[in-house]
Each structure stands twice: as structure tokens, then as C-alpha cells.
Design a protein around this motif. Structure first.
Motif, PDB file in Angstrom:
ATOM      1  N   MET A 159       0.833  -1.041   0.092  1.00 40.37           N
ATOM      2  CA  MET A 159       0.020   0.021  -0.213  1.00 40.37           C
ATOM      3  C   MET A 159       0.970   1.264   0.070  1.00 40.37           C
ATOM      4  O   MET A 159       1.892   1.424   0.750  1.00 40.37           O
ATOM      5  N   TYR A 160       0.481   2.099  -0.712  1.00 39.99           N
ATOM      6  CA  TYR A 160       1.294   3.270  -1.028  1.00 39.99           C
ATOM      7  C   TYR A 160       0.600   4.313  -1.238  1.00 39.99           C
ATOM      8  O   TYR A 160      -0.632   4.292  -1.515  1.00 39.99           O
ATOM      9  N   TYR A 161       0.972   5.817  -0.780  1.00 41.95           N
ATOM     10  CA  TYR A 161       0.161   7.047  -1.428  1.00 41.95           C
ATOM     11  C   TYR A 161       1.247   8.267  -1.372  1.00 41.95           C
ATOM     12  O   TYR A 161       2.274   8.019  -1.156  1.00 41.95           O
ATOM     13  N   LEU A 184       6.422   9.772  -2.579  1.00 40.11           N
ATOM     14  CA  LEU A 184       5.496   8.452  -2.666  1.00 40.11           C
ATOM     15  C   LEU A 184       5.855   7.919  -1.396  1.00 40.11           C
ATOM     16  O   LEU A 184       7.078   7.794  -0.613  1.00 40.11           O
ATOM     17  N   TYR A 185       4.890   7.701  -0.265  1.00 46.28           N
ATOM     18  CA  TYR A 185       4.790   7.078   0.988  1.00 46.28           C
ATOM     19  C   TYR A 185       4.640   5.694   0.919  1.00 46.28           C
ATOM     20  O   TYR A 185       3.427   5.164   0.459  1.00 46.28           O
ATOM     21  N   LEU A 186       5.432   4.865   1.205  1.00 42.68           N
ATOM     22  CA  LEU A 186       5.337   3.336   1.144  1.00 42.68           C
ATOM     23  C   LEU A 186       4.777   2.815   2.407  1.00 42.68           C
ATOM     24  O   LEU A 186       5.557   2.781   3.372  1.00 42.68           O
ATOM     25  N   ASN A 203       9.595   7.391   0.595  1.00 44.81           N
ATOM     26  CA  ASN A 203       9.779   7.444   2.085  1.00 44.81           C
ATOM     27  C   ASN A 203       9.023   6.071   2.485  1.00 44.81           C
ATOM     28  O   ASN A 203       8.082   5.815   2.050  1.00 44.81           O
ATOM     29  N   PHE A 204       9.641   5.473   3.638  1.00 38.84           N
ATOM     30  CA  PHE A 204       9.067   4.387   4.443  1.00 38.84           C
ATOM     31  C   PHE A 204       9.718   3.899   5.686  1.00 38.84           C
ATOM     32  O   PHE A 204      10.747   4.591   6.004  1.00 38.84           O
ATOM     33  N   ALA A 246      19.133   3.224  -0.170  1.00 38.24           N
ATOM     34  CA  ALA A 246      18.052   4.057   0.661  1.00 38.24           C
ATOM     35  C   ALA A 246      18.841   4.725   1.896  1.00 38.24           C
ATOM     36  O   ALA A 246      19.964   3.968   2.296  1.00 38.24           O
ATOM     37  N   ARG A 247      18.398   5.722   2.196  1.00 37.87           N
ATOM     38  CA  ARG A 247      19.139   6.480   3.398  1.00 37.87           C
ATOM     39  C   ARG A 247      18.234   6.195   4.450  1.00 37.87           C
ATOM     40  O   ARG A 247      17.155   6.438   4.743  1.00 37.87           O
TER      41      ARG A 247
END
Length: 96
Positions: A1-3, A14-16, A51-52, A70-71
Motif C-alpha cells: 500500500m502506498y500513497y 511516494l510514501y510506502l 519514504n518508508f 536507501a538513506r
């Protein structure tokens, strides 16, 4: 799911929310394929990043994402994740 969301310093992102491959299907390339597709969606949607969150005890995932580039913002930029639960929200909403 992402938004999609917006950050005033970095723009659209995009936020995962959830990303999990169940044990019997690991090692089949499903995870990298999902990340590839999400990256395509982010780029074509004009996002500057994705981001996640990763739970602190999941060292395997942390190492995997860092290996992919990824950071870890919690160590590199000193960000902390906070939450106000409903009780606190109600309290603040009713303050004079």
C-alpha cells in the motif's frame, strides 16, 4: 500500500505504507520487482523520493534497503517518528 504526500522541503513524494513478502516467496525476485514498479510510479508521478519505515529490530531489511541505496534518516538526518494517539488528539482538540 502506498500513497502520495507533499513535503515543503522536498516536494511530492511516494510514501510506502506496507511492504512485506511472505516467507515462502522470498528469494524469487518479488521484492525487487515491487520496488522497481514503485520507483517507476514515483518517477512518472513527479515524486522526488520514496519514504518508508522499517521496524528497528529488522536488521535484515535495513541492510537490504541501505544496499539498494536507501538513506536511514534516523541516523543520517536525526529524524524521529512521533505519533499522537486519539486520546491525545482529543485532548489537544478541546484545549482553549
Amino acid at each position: 500500500m502506498y500513497y502520495f504526500t507533499y513535503d515543503p522541503w522536498i516536494g511530492k513524494l511516494l510514501y510506502l505504507e506496507d511492504f512485506y513478502v511472505v516467507e515462502p516467496f522470498r528469494g524469487l525476485g518479488i521484492g525487487p520487482e515491487i520496488l522497481r514498479k514503485l520507483s517507476q510510479i514515483a518517477i512518472t508521478s513527479g515524486c522526488s523520493c520514496m519514504n518508508f519505515l522499517v521496524v528497528i529490530w529488522n536488521q535484515t531489511s535495513t541492510e537490504y534497503y541501505i544496499k539498494r541505496g536507501a538513506r536511514d534518516l534516523s541516523t543520517q538526518e536525526g529524524w524521529h517518528l512521533f505519533r499522537f494517539n486519539k486520546k491525545e488528539l482529543l485532548k489537544m482538540a478541546n484545549e482553549d
